[in-house]
Design a protein around this motif. Structure first.
Motif, PDB file in Angstrom:
ATOM      1  N   PHE A   5      -3.378  -4.168  -3.823  1.00 18.06           N
ATOM      2  CA  PHE A   5      -3.650  -4.097  -5.257  1.00 18.06           C
ATOM      3  C   PHE A   5      -5.156  -4.152  -5.472  1.00 18.06           C
ATOM      4  CE2 PHE A   5       0.363  -6.367  -4.563  1.00 18.06           C
ATOM      5  CZ  PHE A   5       1.245  -5.520  -5.237  1.00 18.06           C
ATOM      6  N   ARG A   6      -5.702  -3.101  -6.078  1.00 19.55           N
ATOM      7  CA  ARG A   6      -7.136  -3.042  -6.362  1.00 19.55           C
ATOM      8  C   ARG A   6      -7.397  -3.743  -7.697  1.00 19.55           C
ATOM      9  NH1 ARG A   6      -5.691   1.971  -4.246  1.00 19.55           N
ATOM     10  NH2 ARG A   6      -5.301   2.796  -6.338  1.00 19.55           N
ATOM     11  N   CYS A   7      -8.069  -4.875  -7.629  1.00 16.73           N
ATOM     12  CA  CYS A   7      -8.271  -5.688  -8.833  1.00 16.73           C
ATOM     13  C   CYS A   7      -9.221  -5.038  -9.833  1.00 16.73           C
ATOM     14  CB  CYS A   7      -8.767  -7.082  -8.445  1.00 16.73           C
ATOM     15  SG  CYS A   7      -7.565  -7.993  -7.440  1.00 16.73           S
ATOM     16  N   SER A   8      -9.899  -3.959  -9.408  1.00 10.20           N
ATOM     17  CA  SER A   8     -10.760  -3.218 -10.342  1.00 10.20           C
ATOM     18  C   SER A   8      -9.941  -2.466 -11.384  1.00 10.20           C
ATOM     19  CB  SER A   8     -11.621  -2.212  -9.568  1.00 10.20           C
ATOM     20  OG  SER A   8     -10.788  -1.317  -8.835  1.00 10.20           O
ATOM     21  N   GLU A   9      -8.650  -2.275 -11.116  1.00  9.42           N
ATOM     22  CA  GLU A   9      -7.779  -1.556 -12.043  1.00  9.42           C
ATOM     23  C   GLU A   9      -7.016  -2.557 -12.904  1.00  9.42           C
ATOM     24  OE1 GLU A   9      -5.454   1.364  -9.969  1.00  9.42           O
ATOM     25  OE2 GLU A   9      -7.134   1.912  -8.652  1.00  9.42           O
ATOM     26  N   PRO A  10      -7.125  -2.457 -14.242  1.00  2.00           N
ATOM     27  CA  PRO A  10      -6.574  -3.475 -15.156  1.00  2.00           C
ATOM     28  C   PRO A  10      -5.113  -3.828 -14.914  1.00  2.00           C
ATOM     29  CG  PRO A  10      -7.980  -1.960 -16.362  1.00  2.00           C
ATOM     30  CD  PRO A  10      -7.864  -1.410 -14.972  1.00  2.00           C
ATOM     31  N   ASP A  11      -4.261  -2.826 -14.690  1.00  2.00           N
ATOM     32  CA  ASP A  11      -2.839  -3.113 -14.490  1.00  2.00           C
ATOM     33  C   ASP A  11      -2.612  -3.930 -13.223  1.00  2.00           C
ATOM     34  OD1 ASP A  11      -2.316  -1.750 -16.790  1.00  2.00           O
ATOM     35  OD2 ASP A  11      -1.525   0.058 -15.812  1.00  2.00           O
ATOM     36  N   MET A  12      -3.337  -3.546 -12.157  1.00  6.35           N
ATOM     37  CA  MET A  12      -3.192  -4.270 -10.895  1.00  6.35           C
ATOM     38  C   MET A  12      -3.772  -5.673 -11.007  1.00  6.35           C
ATOM     39  SD  MET A  12      -3.767  -1.508  -7.839  1.00  6.35           S
ATOM     40  CE  MET A  12      -2.783   0.011  -7.748  1.00  6.35           C
ATOM     41  N   LEU A  13      -4.889  -5.808 -11.721  1.00  8.04           N
ATOM     42  CA  LEU A  13      -5.494  -7.128 -11.919  1.00  8.04           C
ATOM     43  C   LEU A  13      -4.527  -8.045 -12.650  1.00  8.04           C
ATOM     44  CD1 LEU A  13      -7.860  -9.128 -11.843  1.00  8.04           C
ATOM     45  CD2 LEU A  13      -8.691  -8.086 -13.968  1.00  8.04           C
ATOM     46  N   ALA A  14      -3.876  -7.524 -13.675  1.00  5.32           N
ATOM     47  CA  ALA A  14      -2.925  -8.331 -14.442  1.00  5.32           C
ATOM     48  C   ALA A  14      -1.790  -8.828 -13.542  1.00  5.32           C
ATOM     49  CB  ALA A  14      -2.364  -7.517 -15.612  1.00  5.32           C
ATOM     50  N   TYR A  15      -1.298  -7.936 -12.677  1.00  5.53           N
ATOM     51  CA  TYR A  15      -0.225  -8.328 -11.758  1.00  5.53           C
ATOM     52  C   TYR A  15      -0.719  -9.419 -10.801  1.00  5.53           C
ATOM     53  CZ  TYR A  15       3.145  -8.198  -7.966  1.00  5.53           C
ATOM     54  OH  TYR A  15       4.062  -8.559  -7.012  1.00  5.53           O
ATOM     55  N   VAL A  16      -1.917  -9.243 -10.272  1.00  3.82           N
ATOM     56  CA  VAL A  16      -2.464 -10.215  -9.323  1.00  3.82           C
ATOM     57  C   VAL A  16      -2.634 -11.582  -9.981  1.00  3.82           C
ATOM     58  CG1 VAL A  16      -4.481 -10.803  -7.917  1.00  3.82           C
ATOM     59  CG2 VAL A  16      -3.569  -8.477  -7.876  1.00  3.82           C
ATOM     60  N   LEU A  17      -3.185 -11.595 -11.178  1.00  4.72           N
ATOM     61  CA  LEU A  17      -3.393 -12.862 -11.879  1.00  4.72           C
ATOM     62  C   LEU A  17      -2.076 -13.585 -12.149  1.00  4.72           C
ATOM     63  CD1 LEU A  17      -6.180 -11.794 -14.412  1.00  4.72           C
ATOM     64  CD2 LEU A  17      -6.446 -13.281 -12.418  1.00  4.72           C
TER      65      LEU A  17
END
Length: 474
Positions: free
Chosen positions: A346-358
């Protein structure tokens, strides 16, 4: 660590070992534990006498440490290795083609396979390399590919190391130690040798010399010096190859070439295996405060009068965000599906992926895109609530600096303990050499083992150890 996880034990259970371990298990069951404990101490003494040590960065008072060595080998069948070697070969070729492309025609960017911003805004991308092709079009002269296993046929690439991959000296010394301690094992079990690596390294580097070189190319190893954590390896490889170990102050530009100081004056170098990071390689081009590099070496390089291995700018291939595109990179340049799988990333630079990671930090492993050595990472299942919340703040502040991956159920290999064999998690770093003649992969590699029960972190800087890696001749 989740208790529901089932870990694949590569050796199998004690009563029914897996095929590759059958002969070893037969031998081990007849051994006296006291003898093995004595051998383990002998190995530590050998490593200490030989000077096989490393330093830990960030600890001003840290003394040199031994990397713990475990005497139970990690064993792979010839069939398992064949699959791995094919996948590594494919991956190394594709990464090399990718590096040549992004510094020249940039077709993969124009095709939209890899985002332009991921390259243009990457600190590891060197504009000074644009429009230049190194001798033989080889960027990745030496590559270490970190591989993990989750099942009998399930191997994943964890990361690529194309900048200045380290650890090959431990691969060689681990084997030498095992040969000295248990010579009878190697007459009983046919293991593919690794001792040819220094010779192959020198031949591979020499094959990458500039076209203008006539006769036998002069090869040297550039080290930052004795205070570098991998200095033992630098001196070891220079000695094993029969070439000079040099520091920046030993080198200068002479008549448009790089030359090293000798007792008979300055001697031209044709191939420089550098273990100095890009930033410190040339103070006239990069960091002006660097005392580790050679002023003007980039001008000599771009003029085609020296080969630098690995090529400057290869570090972008180590970027963990770039890593997530490697299956696409493989397909783009080879027209084939990647043989070795990536770990879902998951690339945290991408908003959707960041939301999932958080939302799922407690279940994920989060890493810095340019991180190495196990530093700057979060292993969610093993982290405290305080550590998770602190990392959450880091992610929000600099999301592009991180990627996240699911926590894999890494395979285990037994280690020898006072109470017998105990399973520990491992990874594997095979080493590939690339030249215009092709890719040469040493049968084996460095197996790193997490010595702490339940730990997934195998890095020596984080308390991990090493094992000899056996590839069977079958």
């Amino acid at each position: 660590m989740s208790k529901e996880m089932n870990f694949f034990n590569e050796m199998g259970d004690g009563d029914s070992p897996r095929g590759p371990y059958h002969d070893y298990q037969s031998w081990f069951s007849g051994q006296d534990n006291a003898r093995l404990a004595t051998k383990s101490k002998e190995a530590e003494a050998f490593f200490r006498r030989t000077g096989i040590t490393f330093n830990v960065y960030g600890q001003a008072d840290a003394e040199e440490r031994l990397i713990p060595f475990d005497l139970v080998p990690r064993i792979l069948s010839g069939r398992e290795w064949t699959k791995l070697a094919k996948g590594i070969d494919q991956r190394v070729r594709a990464i090399n083609a990718f590096l040549h492309d992004i510094y020249n025609r940039q077709e993969i960017l124009r095709a939209g396979v890899v985002p332009v911003d991921l390259i243009a805004q990457n600190e590891a991308f060197l504009p000074q390399m644009i429009g230049f092709s190194p001798p033989g079009d080889v960027y990745t002269h030496i590559v270490g590919t970190d591989i993990v296993r989750t099942g009998p046929e399930e191997f994943y690439v964890l990361e690529d190391n194309a900048r200045t991959p380290s650890g090959v000296s431990y691969m060689l010394e681990n084997r030498e130690t095992m040969l000295q301690m248990f010579p009878e094992l190697f007459s009983k079990i046919k293991v593919q040798p690794v001792s040819d690596y220094p010779k192959s390294l020198r031949q591979s580097l020499a094959a990458c010399a500039p076209k203008s070189v006539t006769g036998r190319p002069c090869v040297a190893v550039l080290t930052p010096g004795i205070f570098n954590s991998a200095y033992f390896e630098h001196s070891f490889l220079a000695d094993q190859m029969g070439v000079e170990l040099v520091e920046g102050h030993d080198l200068r530009v002479v008549d448009g070439h790089i030359a090293m100081r000798t007792t008979k004056g300055y001697k031209q170098i044709d191939v420089l295996y550098r273990r100095v990071d890009d930033e410190f390689l040339d103070p006239l081009t990069f960091n002006p405060d660097s005392m580790l590099g050679v002023p003007g070496i980039m001008d000599v390089y771009r003029a085609g009068n020296i080969t630098i291995a690995n090529a400057p700018g290869t570090g972008i291939a180590d970027d963990k965000a770039i890593y997530s595109y490697v299956p696409d990179i493989v397909e783009f340049y080879t027209g084939e599906r990647a043989i070795l799988k990536n770990v879902e990333t998951f690339r945290c630079s991408e908003p959707d992926m960041l939301a999932y990671v958080l939302d799922n930090l407690g279940d994920l492993v989060v890493k810095e895109v340019h991180g190495s050595g196990g530093y700057g990472m979060l292993v969610g299942p093993a982290a405290s609530k305080k550590e998770i919340e602190a990392f959450r703040d880091k992610l929000k502040a600099r999301p592009a600096n991180y990627i996240a991956q699911p926590t894999l159920s890494l395979s285990t290999v037994p280690i020898f303990t006072d109470s017998g064999l105990a399973p520990r998690h491992v990874d594997l770093r095979p080493f590939a050499l690339m030249s215009p003649d092709g890719v040469n992969i040493t049968p084996g590699g460095l197996t790193r083992v997490a010595l702490t029960e339940g730990s997934l972190v195998v890095n020596s800087s984080q308390g991990g150890g090493t094992k000899d890696t056996w590839i069977l001749e079958d």
